[in-house]
Design a protein around this motif. Structure first.
Motif, PDB file in Angstrom:
ATOM      1  N   ASN A  62       0.806  -1.282   0.078  1.00  0.00           N
ATOM      2  CA  ASN A  62      -0.070  -0.015   0.145  1.00  0.00           C
ATOM      3  C   ASN A  62       0.847   1.224   0.138  1.00  0.00           C
ATOM      4  OD1 ASN A  62      -2.521   1.303   0.004  1.00  0.00           O
ATOM      5  ND2 ASN A  62      -2.454   1.723   2.101  1.00  0.00           N
ATOM      6  N   GLY A  63       2.160   1.061  -0.305  1.00  0.00           N
ATOM      7  CA  GLY A  63       3.232   2.242  -0.242  1.00  0.00           C
ATOM      8  C   GLY A  63       4.496   1.551   0.212  1.00  0.00           C
ATOM      9  N   PRO A  64       5.455   2.574   0.257  1.00  0.00           N
ATOM     10  CA  PRO A  64       6.881   2.243   0.663  1.00  0.00           C
ATOM     11  C   PRO A  64       7.104   1.641   1.924  1.00  0.00           C
ATOM     12  CG  PRO A  64       6.664   4.518  -0.394  1.00  0.00           C
ATOM     13  CD  PRO A  64       5.132   4.244  -0.133  1.00  0.00           C
ATOM     14  N   LEU A  65       5.919   1.835   2.903  1.00  0.00           N
ATOM     15  CA  LEU A  65       6.347   1.627   4.281  1.00  0.00           C
ATOM     16  C   LEU A  65       5.150   0.623   4.832  1.00  0.00           C
ATOM     17  CD1 LEU A  65       6.870   5.030   5.823  1.00  0.00           C
ATOM     18  CD2 LEU A  65       8.522   3.427   5.099  1.00  0.00           C
ATOM     19  N   ARG A  66       4.318   0.008   3.834  1.00  0.00           N
ATOM     20  CA  ARG A  66       3.508  -0.949   4.142  1.00  0.00           C
ATOM     21  C   ARG A  66       3.110  -1.995   3.295  1.00  0.00           C
ATOM     22  NH1 ARG A  66       0.634   3.495   6.408  1.00  0.00           N
ATOM     23  NH2 ARG A  66       0.821   3.761   8.667  1.00  0.00           N
ATOM     24  N   LEU A  92      14.007  -9.631  -0.469  1.00  0.00           N
ATOM     25  CA  LEU A  92      12.621 -10.403  -0.257  1.00  0.00           C
ATOM     26  C   LEU A  92      12.154  -9.541   1.290  1.00  0.00           C
ATOM     27  CD1 LEU A  92      13.859 -13.782  -1.032  1.00  0.00           C
ATOM     28  CD2 LEU A  92      12.339 -12.412  -2.509  1.00  0.00           C
ATOM     29  N   ARG A  93      10.806  -9.318   0.939  1.00  0.00           N
ATOM     30  CA  ARG A  93      10.374  -8.670   2.306  1.00  0.00           C
ATOM     31  C   ARG A  93       8.896  -9.523   2.362  1.00  0.00           C
ATOM     32  NH1 ARG A  93      11.475  -2.125   2.398  1.00  0.00           N
ATOM     33  NH2 ARG A  93      13.865  -2.336   2.307  1.00  0.00           N
ATOM     34  N   ILE A  94       8.503  -9.993   3.765  1.00  0.00           N
ATOM     35  CA  ILE A  94       7.370 -10.699   4.003  1.00  0.00           C
ATOM     36  C   ILE A  94       6.759 -10.267   5.482  1.00  0.00           C
ATOM     37  CG2 ILE A  94       6.248 -12.895   4.545  1.00  0.00           C
ATOM     38  CD1 ILE A  94       8.721 -14.223   2.927  1.00  0.00           C
ATOM     39  N   ARG A  95       5.671  -9.962   5.291  1.00  0.00           N
ATOM     40  CA  ARG A  95       5.111  -9.254   6.537  1.00  0.00           C
ATOM     41  C   ARG A  95       4.609 -10.315   7.549  1.00  0.00           C
ATOM     42  NH1 ARG A  95       0.371  -4.686   6.269  1.00  0.00           N
ATOM     43  NH2 ARG A  95      -0.066  -4.507   8.482  1.00  0.00           N
ATOM     44  N   THR A  96       5.363 -10.425   8.793  1.00  0.00           N
ATOM     45  CA  THR A  96       4.962 -11.036   9.855  1.00  0.00           C
ATOM     46  C   THR A  96       4.909 -10.235  10.977  1.00  0.00           C
ATOM     47  OG1 THR A  96       7.229 -11.896  10.257  1.00  0.00           O
ATOM     48  CG2 THR A  96       5.781 -13.228   8.680  1.00  0.00           C
ATOM     49  N   SER A  97       4.706 -10.656  12.457  1.00  0.00           N
ATOM     50  CA  SER A  97       4.763 -10.103  13.502  1.00  0.00           C
ATOM     51  C   SER A  97       6.358  -9.750  13.748  1.00  0.00           C
ATOM     52  CB  SER A  97       4.214 -11.064  14.687  1.00  0.00           C
ATOM     53  OG  SER A  97       2.931 -11.298  14.472  1.00  0.00           O
ATOM     54  N   ILE A  98       7.137 -10.737  13.560  1.00  0.00           N
ATOM     55  CA  ILE A  98       8.604 -10.229  13.756  1.00  0.00           C
ATOM     56  C   ILE A  98       9.206  -9.339  12.639  1.00  0.00           C
ATOM     57  CG2 ILE A  98       9.028 -12.109  15.449  1.00  0.00           C
ATOM     58  CD1 ILE A  98      10.233 -13.682  13.079  1.00  0.00           C
ATOM     59  N   GLU A 156       5.342  -4.379   9.706  1.00  0.00           N
ATOM     60  CA  GLU A 156       4.394  -4.185   8.728  1.00  0.00           C
ATOM     61  C   GLU A 156       5.004  -3.806   7.287  1.00  0.00           C
ATOM     62  OE1 GLU A 156       3.384   0.313   9.802  1.00  0.00           O
ATOM     63  OE2 GLU A 156       2.022  -0.973  10.225  1.00  0.00           O
ATOM     64  N   ASN A 157       6.265  -3.444   7.548  1.00  0.00           N
ATOM     65  CA  ASN A 157       7.015  -3.208   6.210  1.00  0.00           C
ATOM     66  C   ASN A 157       8.007  -4.479   5.626  1.00  0.00           C
ATOM     67  OD1 ASN A 157       7.876  -1.597   3.750  1.00  0.00           O
ATOM     68  ND2 ASN A 157       9.637  -0.712   5.178  1.00  0.00           N
ATOM     69  N   GLY A 158       7.803  -5.590   6.612  1.00  0.00           N
ATOM     70  CA  GLY A 158       8.454  -6.608   6.213  1.00  0.00           C
ATOM     71  C   GLY A 158       9.871  -6.639   6.075  1.00  0.00           C
ATOM     72  N   SER A 159      10.502  -5.390   6.916  1.00  0.00           N
ATOM     73  CA  SER A 159      11.970  -4.994   6.689  1.00  0.00           C
ATOM     74  C   SER A 159      12.804  -5.443   7.972  1.00  0.00           C
ATOM     75  CB  SER A 159      12.032  -3.550   6.246  1.00  0.00           C
ATOM     76  OG  SER A 159      11.480  -2.791   6.972  1.00  0.00           O
ATOM     77  N   LEU A 178      13.243 -17.594   9.755  1.00  0.00           N
ATOM     78  CA  LEU A 178      12.798 -15.980  10.232  1.00  0.00           C
ATOM     79  C   LEU A 178      13.328 -16.086  11.725  1.00  0.00           C
ATOM     80  CD1 LEU A 178      11.201 -15.640   7.582  1.00  0.00           C
ATOM     81  CD2 LEU A 178       9.395 -14.623   8.943  1.00  0.00           C
ATOM     82  N   LEU A 179      12.994 -17.142  12.312  1.00  0.00           N
ATOM     83  CA  LEU A 179      13.529 -17.144  13.938  1.00  0.00           C
ATOM     84  C   LEU A 179      14.986 -17.040  14.068  1.00  0.00           C
ATOM     85  CD1 LEU A 179      10.729 -19.745  15.224  1.00  0.00           C
ATOM     86  CD2 LEU A 179      10.985 -17.056  15.518  1.00  0.00           C
ATOM     87  N   ASP A 180      15.698 -17.722  12.974  1.00  0.00           N
ATOM     88  CA  ASP A 180      16.999 -17.851  13.222  1.00  0.00           C
ATOM     89  C   ASP A 180      17.816 -16.420  12.719  1.00  0.00           C
ATOM     90  OD1 ASP A 180      17.270 -20.261  13.978  1.00  0.00           O
ATOM     91  OD2 ASP A 180      17.435 -21.115  12.077  1.00  0.00           O
TER      92      ASP A 180
END
Length: 510
Positions: A341-345, A359-365, A368-371, A413-415
């Motif tokens: 929805n934009g550069p930050l979300r 690569l960026r994936i949105r998760t809790s950790i 919302e920017n996946g970064s 992701l956890l590592d």
């Protein structure tokens, strides 16, 4: 009589003074929270707002910095509320419940108000974090108030519960169930339930037009499950193999003669041209697919709601695409494929950062920017030739294949969590368990054998439970350092509470 009356008047005035000071502290804490979370107060009514749409607004996830800020904001509130309630005749459980409700109520109010701020998004995880932070502030107050700590621990030690082995065992079972519940929450840190269903699919840019990518895209397939290694081998040999996935294939585009129409077998939204581009291409270039540049990118007419919701439900996906970069120096990262929805979300982004695939994936950790966690595959765009990229995500693990099966990268992701962030997560997990273990061992103090059993198992079992669940569900390797860290936090919290009470008792005796 006059002296007694004067003493009573003096005591009443003093007591009111303390009460006024406590109320002022609570008011100041609330004011700080409101300013920090709502400033600059540029409230406006969202388009087509209705009460029914409120639950759908709570789709965001908070990043690590937000979580730290939330804790720092609500600890003073819990401290000041506990101070205001200390002279009341309300039982300790009632006071704790009031602090919890006060923190949760203020947090919910803030999240609802953030719906009317263009720069903010309500986050359900913040309500939980803020409520826990209020309890942490309450604990800090009782640790500072020496007599309060002593009286609480003494009352627990002398209670009738400590005489019943069955009740102590029941409390221990509750302690283990709490450890299980907290461990299950860890699994939610890598799922995709936080994906926003209202984001569109964009190729070659962000919808704001400020993250352009220049190059060619010939095919895109997106499925709502992670394909196996054997299936990846078949896809790399023939990309059309993904059509055999049936209902799992949720999006499919092939850019050949027609630019932006999805394949008829898949109900994908039509891609709109942000600017005309076809007239600029020669016949040779058209064979490589759609050409994207800073002035020409594609975006779906509507949000890809079906895609987002199905991936939210499965917490898995597969993306297969063939792309060719026209400039190996593009950075930003330059957006190739993005659901955002934009550069930050965003929900997901495949981009180019120099010669690397970003690569960026949105998760809790990852936020919302996946970064928040870096996932980059080096040396992908070292030339301007087409490259077949296949991504498969499941249970916190991302597999990336470039052109052939042997050229792959794997990210867990956890590592990838930084050490300071990992310490934070372990602290909010095992410090509360350490508090519970302190109360449990005080209850069992009179029963030596039971006390020793509860102490040893209460320290080791929560750590073993967490590591076992993460290994079985996320496939991560056992980390002995993390195991020792969790044991240290549980034991350290218990020792701090017990030593604090012991020091107070010694001072009182003197």
């Amino acid at each position: 009589m006059k002296q007694g009356k004067k003493f009573c008047q003096k005591y009443t005035f003093f007591d009111r003074g303390i009460f006024t000071k406590d109320i002022l502290m609570v008011f100041c804490s609330i004011l700080v929270v409101l300013v920090a979370t709502l400033y600059p107060f540029n409230f406006s009514s969202p388009d087509n707002f209705s009460i029914r749409k409120i639950p759908s607004q709570f789709e965001s996830t908070s990043n690590f910095i937000d979580q730290i800020n939330n804790i720092l904001l609500f600890v003073p509130l819990g401290f000041s509320l506990s101070s205001a309630l200390q002279k009341s005749k309300i039982p300790l459980i009632g006071k704790t419940l009031l602090v919890l409700l006060g923190s949760a109520g203020l947090s919910l109010t803030v999240e609802l108000l953030q719906m009317f701020l263009p720069s903010r998004e309500p986050t359900p995880a913040d309500i939980l974090n803020n409520s826990i932070s209020g309890l942490v502030g309450s604990l800090c107050f009782y640790l500072c108030a020496s007599q309060q700590v002593t009286s609480i621990l003494t009352s627990i030690e002398n209670s009738k519960l400590g005489r019943s082995t069955q009740k102590i065992t029941l409390f221990f079972c509750g302690y283990i169930l709490l450890a299980f519940a907290i461990s299950i929450v860890w699994l939610g840190t890598t799922d995709l339930s936080g994906w926003n269903p209202n984001y569109p699919l964009i190729l070659g840019n962000e919808r704001t037009g400020n993250r352009p990518w220049q190059g060619y895209i010939s095919k895109i397939y997106i499925a709502d499950r992670a394909i196996s290694k054997n299936e990846v081998e078949k896809v790399l040999a023939d990309e059309n193999y993904l059509k055999t996935l049936g209902d799992s294939l949720v999006t499919s585009y092939q850019f050949t003669e027609k630019c932006c129409q999805p394949e008829e077998t898949v109900k994908s939204p039509k891609l709109l041209q942000k600017k005309l581009w076809w007239e600029q291409l020669s016949e040779n270039q058209q064979g490589q697919g759609v050409f994207l540049s800073p002035g020409n990118w594609l975006e779906t007419a509507n949000p890809v709601t079906s895609l987002n919701q199905r991936i939210r439900e499965t917490s898995e996906f597969t993306i297969s695409t063939t792309v060719a970069s026209s400039d190996i120096g593009q950075t930003g990262p330059a957006r190739i494929i993005s659901v955002s929805n934009g550069p930050l979300r965003r929900n997901f982004t495949l981009g180019q950062e120099g010669t690397a695939l970003d690569l960026r994936i949105r998760t809790s950790i990852t936020g919302e920017n996946g970064s928040e966690l870096k996932m980059r595959v080096p040396n992908v765009f070292t030339d301007t030739k087409p490259h077949h990229i296949v991504l498969a995500y499941s249970k916190g693990k991302l597999q990336v294949y470039i052109d052939k099966l042997s050229h792959f990268y794997s990210f867990r992701l956890l590592d990838l969590i930084p050490k300071e962030q990992q310490l934070f997560y372990y602290a909010i997990t095992f410090i509360p368990l350490g508090i519970c273990l302190t109360l449990l061992t005080i209850l069992a103090k009179r029963k030596i054998f039971l006390y020793r059993f509860l102490l040893l198992s209460g320290i080791l079992l929560p750590s073993l439970i967490l590591e076992s669940i993460l290994v079985s569900e996320n496939g991560k390797s056992i980390n002995f350092k993390n195991f020792l860290l969790s044991v240290f936090l549980t034991t350290g919290t218990m020792l701090v509470l017990r030593l604090r009470a012991l020091m107070v008792l010694k001072k009182t005796a003197v």
